[in-house]
Design a protein around this motif. Sequence first.
Motif, PDB file in Angstrom:
ATOM      1  N   UNK A   1      90.223  42.346 -42.387  1.00  0.00           N
ATOM      2  CA  UNK A   1      89.666  40.988 -42.356  1.00  0.00           C
ATOM      3  C   UNK A   1      88.379  40.892 -43.170  1.00  0.00           C
ATOM      4  N   UNK A   2      87.499  41.862 -42.987  1.00  0.00           N
ATOM      5  CA  UNK A   2      86.215  41.826 -43.701  1.00  0.00           C
ATOM      6  C   UNK A   2      86.408  41.952 -45.205  1.00  0.00           C
ATOM      7  N   UNK A   3      87.279  42.856 -45.625  1.00  0.00           N
ATOM      8  CA  UNK A   3      87.475  43.041 -47.064  1.00  0.00           C
ATOM      9  C   UNK A   3      88.161  41.828 -47.690  1.00  0.00           C
ATOM     10  N   UNK A   4      89.157  41.268 -47.037  1.00  0.00           N
ATOM     11  CA  UNK A   4      89.825  40.084 -47.591  1.00  0.00           C
ATOM     12  C   UNK A   4      88.906  38.863 -47.595  1.00  0.00           C
TER      13      UNK A   4
ATOM     14  N   UNK B   1      77.420  29.812 -44.314  1.00  0.00           N
ATOM     15  CA  UNK B   1      77.959  31.120 -44.714  1.00  0.00           C
ATOM     16  C   UNK B   1      77.565  32.177 -43.692  1.00  0.00           C
ATOM     17  N   UNK B   2      76.343  32.114 -43.185  1.00  0.00           N
ATOM     18  CA  UNK B   2      75.885  33.073 -42.180  1.00  0.00           C
ATOM     19  C   UNK B   2      76.690  32.961 -40.894  1.00  0.00           C
ATOM     20  N   UNK B   3      76.974  31.746 -40.458  1.00  0.00           N
ATOM     21  CA  UNK B   3      77.764  31.537 -39.238  1.00  0.00           C
ATOM     22  C   UNK B   3      79.176  32.071 -39.435  1.00  0.00           C
ATOM     23  N   UNK B   4      79.776  31.798 -40.567  1.00  0.00           N
ATOM     24  CA  UNK B   4      81.132  32.303 -40.840  1.00  0.00           C
ATOM     25  C   UNK B   4      81.131  33.825 -40.873  1.00  0.00           C
ATOM     26  N   UNK B   5      80.107  34.414 -41.466  1.00  0.00           N
ATOM     27  CA  UNK B   5      80.012  35.865 -41.536  1.00  0.00           C
ATOM     28  C   UNK B   5      79.851  36.475 -40.143  1.00  0.00           C
ATOM     29  N   UNK B   6      79.029  35.870 -39.293  1.00  0.00           N
ATOM     30  CA  UNK B   6      78.820  36.379 -37.931  1.00  0.00           C
ATOM     31  C   UNK B   6      80.105  36.254 -37.109  1.00  0.00           C
ATOM     32  N   UNK B   7      80.810  35.141 -37.266  1.00  0.00           N
ATOM     33  CA  UNK B   7      82.082  34.969 -36.551  1.00  0.00           C
ATOM     34  C   UNK B   7      83.094  36.008 -36.998  1.00  0.00           C
ATOM     35  N   UNK B   8      83.155  36.287 -38.291  1.00  0.00           N
ATOM     36  CA  UNK B   8      84.118  37.281 -38.779  1.00  0.00           C
ATOM     37  C   UNK B   8      83.761  38.683 -38.292  1.00  0.00           C
ATOM     38  N   UNK B   9      82.478  38.997 -38.205  1.00  0.00           N
ATOM     39  CA  UNK B   9      82.078  40.305 -37.672  1.00  0.00           C
ATOM     40  C   UNK B   9      82.419  40.401 -36.186  1.00  0.00           C
TER      41      UNK B   9
ATOM     42  N   UNK C   1     101.085  50.610 -50.210  1.00  0.00           N
ATOM     43  CA  UNK C   1     101.060  50.258 -48.799  1.00  0.00           C
ATOM     44  C   UNK C   1      99.986  51.121 -48.155  1.00  0.00           C
ATOM     45  N   UNK C   2      99.233  50.537 -47.255  1.00  0.00           N
ATOM     46  CA  UNK C   2      98.184  51.308 -46.594  1.00  0.00           C
ATOM     47  C   UNK C   2      98.043  50.911 -45.152  1.00  0.00           C
ATOM     48  N   UNK C   3      97.432  51.796 -44.369  1.00  0.00           N
ATOM     49  CA  UNK C   3      97.162  51.506 -42.970  1.00  0.00           C
ATOM     50  C   UNK C   3      95.665  51.294 -42.821  1.00  0.00           C
ATOM     51  N   UNK C   4      95.308  50.133 -42.297  1.00  0.00           N
ATOM     52  CA  UNK C   4      93.914  49.745 -42.150  1.00  0.00           C
ATOM     53  C   UNK C   4      93.689  49.208 -40.748  1.00  0.00           C
ATOM     54  N   UNK C   5      92.439  49.287 -40.313  1.00  0.00           N
ATOM     55  CA  UNK C   5      92.076  48.593 -39.071  1.00  0.00           C
ATOM     56  C   UNK C   5      92.006  47.107 -39.389  1.00  0.00           C
ATOM     57  N   UNK C   6      92.341  46.298 -38.431  1.00  0.00           N
ATOM     58  CA  UNK C   6      92.332  44.838 -38.659  1.00  0.00           C
ATOM     59  C   UNK C   6      90.928  44.364 -39.023  1.00  0.00           C
TER      60      UNK C   6
ATOM     61  N   UNK D   1      84.801  38.771 -34.553  1.00  0.00           N
ATOM     62  CA  UNK D   1      86.250  38.917 -34.412  1.00  0.00           C
ATOM     63  C   UNK D   1      86.716  40.302 -34.846  1.00  0.00           C
ATOM     64  N   UNK D   2      86.117  40.815 -35.871  1.00  0.00           N
ATOM     65  CA  UNK D   2      86.503  42.134 -36.364  1.00  0.00           C
ATOM     66  C   UNK D   2      86.123  43.251 -35.424  1.00  0.00           C
ATOM     67  N   UNK D   3      85.037  43.091 -34.688  1.00  0.00           N
ATOM     68  CA  UNK D   3      84.590  44.138 -33.772  1.00  0.00           C
ATOM     69  C   UNK D   3      85.547  44.308 -32.601  1.00  0.00           C
ATOM     70  N   UNK D   4      86.255  43.258 -32.232  1.00  0.00           N
ATOM     71  CA  UNK D   4      87.176  43.327 -31.091  1.00  0.00           C
ATOM     72  C   UNK D   4      88.601  43.654 -31.508  1.00  0.00           C
ATOM     73  N   UNK D   5      88.844  43.864 -32.781  1.00  0.00           N
ATOM     74  CA  UNK D   5      90.181  44.164 -33.271  1.00  0.00           C
ATOM     75  C   UNK D   5      90.186  45.544 -33.922  1.00  0.00           C
ATOM     76  N   UNK D   6      90.443  46.562 -33.121  1.00  0.00           N
ATOM     77  CA  UNK D   6      90.457  47.931 -33.633  1.00  0.00           C
ATOM     78  C   UNK D   6      91.863  48.449 -33.877  1.00  0.00           C
ATOM     79  N   UNK D   7      92.839  47.598 -33.768  1.00  0.00           N
ATOM     80  CA  UNK D   7      94.223  48.017 -33.958  1.00  0.00           C
ATOM     81  C   UNK D   7      94.480  48.359 -35.433  1.00  0.00           C
ATOM     82  N   UNK D   8      95.281  49.379 -35.679  1.00  0.00           N
ATOM     83  CA  UNK D   8      95.636  49.790 -37.028  1.00  0.00           C
ATOM     84  C   UNK D   8      96.939  49.106 -37.412  1.00  0.00           C
TER      85      UNK D   8
END
Length: 101
Positions: free
Chosen positions: A45-48, A10-18, A36-41, A20-27
């Motif tokens: 990703x983190x919330x889903x 779980x820790x490895x999956x969480x670190x990988x998701x963080x 409908x909402x506008x969110x950063x990727x 990936x999320x840090x490099x995706x700042x696109x809205x």
Amino acid sequence: MKFLLLFLLVLVIFIISITLGAHNDRVVTFNFLLAQGEFRISTLLASLFGVGFLLGWAICGLFWLRVRMQLANSQRKLKRLQQQIQNDTTAAAASAPTVKE
């Protein structure tokens, strides 16, 4: 040991998701059932991921609870049957005629 391996996974999956999320700042525009909402990727990703993780644990917890209740019910029935067998054998032994020579 099993708990440690699960925690590390779980820790490895969480670190990988963080990562990936840090490099995706696109809205992006996210359409869900009611709105409908506008969110950063990264936020999306983190919330889903979190919602999926909690939903998975809730479903597994419900199945575990159901199995535990069935086990408790079966153990209660087994104890009742063992007592009934013990009472039947003692009653049969008491009513059996004794042989005197």
